[in-house]
Scaffold this motif. Structure first.
Motif, PDB file in Angstrom:
ATOM      1  N   ILE A 161      29.756 -27.024 -10.353  1.00 56.71           N
ATOM      2  CA  ILE A 161      30.709 -26.540  -9.344  1.00 56.71           C
ATOM      3  C   ILE A 161      32.035 -26.155 -10.005  1.00 56.71           C
ATOM      4  CG2 ILE A 161      32.050 -27.204  -7.303  1.00 56.71           C
ATOM      5  CD1 ILE A 161      29.568 -29.006  -6.571  1.00 56.71           C
ATOM      6  N   THR A 175      30.139 -24.363  -3.949  1.00 53.52           N
ATOM      7  CA  THR A 175      30.258 -23.411  -5.058  1.00 53.52           C
ATOM      8  C   THR A 175      30.879 -22.120  -4.526  1.00 53.52           C
ATOM      9  OG1 THR A 175      27.941 -22.843  -4.631  1.00 53.52           O
ATOM     10  CG2 THR A 175      28.385 -24.285  -6.513  1.00 53.52           C
ATOM     11  N   LEU A 216      25.956 -27.980  -3.927  1.00 56.76           N
ATOM     12  CA  LEU A 216      25.723 -26.686  -4.579  1.00 56.76           C
ATOM     13  C   LEU A 216      25.698 -25.555  -3.549  1.00 56.76           C
ATOM     14  CD1 LEU A 216      22.972 -27.550  -7.240  1.00 56.76           C
ATOM     15  CD2 LEU A 216      25.379 -27.075  -7.660  1.00 56.76           C
ATOM     16  N   MET A 259      20.632 -22.607 -14.389  1.00 50.99           N
ATOM     17  CA  MET A 259      20.693 -23.031 -12.987  1.00 50.99           C
ATOM     18  C   MET A 259      19.310 -23.324 -12.420  1.00 50.99           C
ATOM     19  SD  MET A 259      23.696 -23.546 -12.021  1.00 50.99           S
ATOM     20  CE  MET A 259      23.113 -23.953 -10.387  1.00 50.99           C
ATOM     21  N   VAL A 288      25.885 -31.786 -11.236  1.00 55.21           N
ATOM     22  CA  VAL A 288      26.307 -30.958 -10.098  1.00 55.21           C
ATOM     23  C   VAL A 288      27.820 -30.734 -10.135  1.00 55.21           C
ATOM     24  CG1 VAL A 288      26.531 -30.951  -7.575  1.00 55.21           C
ATOM     25  CG2 VAL A 288      24.351 -31.556  -8.636  1.00 55.21           C
TER      26      VAL A 288
END
Length: 323
Positions: free
Chosen positions: A261, A306, A302, A280, A257
């Motif tokens: 990011i 992001t 997420l 993804m 993760v």
């Protein structure tokens, strides 16, 4: 096991598949100098997390002081409770600056020509492991910070009290520790929902802009390769069975993760577009296959930290997976 990094011969959906031994990688002589510098910083990380976990805040004292503005004793009690907490918050903030430098040192090592990200990972597994450890720490820190509203409440009270200069006859030595400039920087840091992740995102973006002769792809490919490493390790029983600790599963999830990011902040088109080098859909599926308690914080990272998730370029099915 031979090389710590194993490159599988199969290529599914054109994404690279790797196994990297996050548990046992040791530095080679070529890695040693950078590894030692970063290791000195990482050794502080557990005490930082312990300090944050133990952070209880001065909510009760602050409430009583605000409700009884003319009671000097309650004002003093609140102030004396908040000051040592502000010193601790300064320590956490100071560690973020060290982490920023460590991340940039690792990026420099893992992206420099003439090697590809794959070759770097094969040659410098111990540095890749440290990169992963920084991301792992970062997400753990931010998870704890998000669950602790006392941090911002304490710091807001501290700033209000200093600026109004209400405590004329009390110990103001704290300003030697946390002067106005430092307080401003700390205020910006703690105002972020995920301050450590924001620090690393900015550090990665600055690394790219400061190294104009280094192709952007060197950095983004390093991040996307790390995401693939983690995804494959998580979805392949042959690999997860090699972990000596169940904590390594959560470690891999956090790292995956974290690099997604960072990639989303550094790549002009982000991580979610159809042509992204990060799978993804596969990464989100891997997270959703885990117990909900383990991954809700990561899915939220997420969703909310992001940059490109809500852009038109993000396929609807990817957005739907994160709703």
């Amino acid at each position: 096991m031979g090389n710590l990094l194993k490159v599988l011969t199969r290529e599914i959906e054109n994404y690279p598949h790797f196994f990297l031994d996050f548990e046992n990688a040791q530095p080679t002589d070529a890695e040693r100098e950078v590894w030692n510098q970063v290791n000195a910083i990482l050794q502080e990380s557990e005490s930082i997390l312990s300090g944050l976990q133990a952070y209880k805040g001065a909510g009760q004292e602050i409430r009583q002081a605000i409700q009884n503005p003319s009671d000097q004793m309650l004002q003093e009690q609140a102030w004396n409770s908040v000051c040592p907490l502000v010193v601790r918050l300064k320590e956490f903030y100071g560690f973020s600056l060290k982490l920023e430098k460590a991340l940039q040192s690792l990026l420099e090592s893992l992206t420099c020509p003439p090697f590809t990200p794959t070759q770097h990972l094969e040659k410098e597994q111990a540095l890749a492991k440290q990169f992963a450890e920084i991301l792992h720490f970062t997400l753990r820190f931010d998870e704890l910070k998000m669950r602790n509203p006392a941090i911002q409440n304490d710091f807001s009270y501290y700033r209000r009290t200093i600026s109004r200069n209400r405590i004329n006859n009390m110990n103001m030595d704290i300003e030697n520790e946390v002067n106005n400039e430092m307080a401003n920087r700390m205020s910006l840091f703690y105002a972020e929902a995920t301050p450590m992740l924001k620090t690393l995102s900015d550090a990665t973006t600055n690394f790219v802009s400061e190294n104009k002769t280094l192709p952007l792809e060197n950095t983004t490919d390093c991040l996307s390769t790390m995401a693939s490493v983690c995804k494959v390790m998580l979805e392949t029983p042959e690999y997860t069975s090699r972990f000596s600790s169940e904590d390594t599963l959560l470690f891999c999830m956090r790292v995956m993760v974290g690099v997604i990011i960072l990639y989303d902040h550094v790549h002009p088109d982000g991580a979610f577009i159809k042509t992204s080098k990060i799978d993804m859909k596969g990464c989100i599926k891997v997270l959703k296959d885990q117990p909900a308690d383990n991954v809700e914080g990561l899915l939220n990272a997420l969703r909310f930290t992001t940059k490109h998730l809500n852009y038109e370029s993000t396929p609807k099915n990817i957005r739907a997976m994160l709703q």
